[in-house]
Write an enzyme that holds these catalytic residues in place. Sequence first.
Site, PDB file in Angstrom:
ATOM      1  N   MET A  44       9.057   4.987   4.420  1.00  0.00           N
ATOM      2  CA  MET A  44       9.155   3.592   3.976  1.00  0.00           C
ATOM      3  C   MET A  44      10.354   3.389   3.057  1.00  0.00           C
ATOM      4  O   MET A  44      11.022   2.356   3.108  1.00  0.00           O
ATOM      5  CB  MET A  44       7.862   3.138   3.289  1.00  0.00           C
ATOM      6  N   GLU A  45      10.655   4.380   2.231  1.00  0.00           N
ATOM      7  CA  GLU A  45      11.816   4.278   1.346  1.00  0.00           C
ATOM      8  C   GLU A  45      13.110   4.253   2.149  1.00  0.00           C
ATOM      9  O   GLU A  45      14.018   3.458   1.862  1.00  0.00           O
ATOM     10  CB  GLU A  45      11.815   5.439   0.343  1.00  0.00           C
ATOM     11  N   ASP A  88      24.441 -10.975   3.379  1.00  0.00           N
ATOM     12  CA  ASP A  88      24.650 -11.898   2.264  1.00  0.00           C
ATOM     13  C   ASP A  88      26.128 -12.031   1.909  1.00  0.00           C
ATOM     14  O   ASP A  88      26.618 -13.136   1.667  1.00  0.00           O
ATOM     15  CB  ASP A  88      23.858 -11.419   1.045  1.00  0.00           C
ATOM     16  N   LEU A 106       0.807  -1.217   0.000  1.00  0.00           N
ATOM     17  CA  LEU A 106       0.000   0.000   0.000  1.00  0.00           C
ATOM     18  C   LEU A 106       0.843   1.271   0.000  1.00  0.00           C
ATOM     19  O   LEU A 106       0.335   2.371   0.235  1.00  0.00           O
ATOM     20  CB  LEU A 106      -0.965  -0.017   1.192  1.00  0.00           C
ATOM     21  N   CYS A 107       2.114   1.132  -0.287  1.00  0.00           N
ATOM     22  CA  CYS A 107       3.041   2.264  -0.331  1.00  0.00           C
ATOM     23  C   CYS A 107       2.888   2.983  -1.674  1.00  0.00           C
ATOM     24  O   CYS A 107       2.833   2.343  -2.723  1.00  0.00           O
ATOM     25  CB  CYS A 107       4.464   1.727  -0.153  1.00  0.00           C
ATOM     26  N   HIS A 108       2.816   4.307  -1.641  1.00  0.00           N
ATOM     27  CA  HIS A 108       2.727   5.084  -2.879  1.00  0.00           C
ATOM     28  C   HIS A 108       4.073   5.082  -3.593  1.00  0.00           C
ATOM     29  O   HIS A 108       5.119   5.138  -2.942  1.00  0.00           O
ATOM     30  CB  HIS A 108       2.352   6.540  -2.571  1.00  0.00           C
TER      31      HIS A 108
END
EC number: 4.6.1.17
Length: 162
Positions: free
Chosen positions: A117-118, A132, A79-81
């Site tokens: 969020m980014e 990793d 739901l992130c734009h």
Amino acid sequence: MSSPSPALSHLDESGQIRMVDVGAKSASDRIAIARGAVRMNALAYGLLTQPGQGKGEVLNTARVAAVLAAKRCAELIPLCHSLPLAFVGVDFSLDDATHTVEVRATCRTHYKTGVEMEAMTAASVAALTIYDMCKAADKGIVIEQIRLEYKAGGKSGEWRND
């Protein structure tokens, strides 16, 4: 700065998920800074920090991965734009005493919604990339403390994670 909402913004009145409608909002300058840490054993940390060995390659790879992740955030978080990123920066600091790599991701935009969020995605993917590339020397690497540190812009104004 506005107070916390008493409701979850991604749920409608009946409790169903929805993307927040930002159509009527005004664009403004926004910034978010997120942090995380990657703690490893002495062997892996020594290999990572050994001159002429891994530090440059591992951290540069993690930096590029973080930028790519921030740019793809809307593809990963349902739901992130999607938004136009003006800047993504990733910095690392090393703590020799605890064998920890600290990750700091900064994102900026001029848009109708924030870039938290980014920034969080960038910090997370940088940490995952370090994991990793170092896991051959330590399967027990710990990624911890992924968190929003600072945000500014928009209706809610400035916020710090003190």
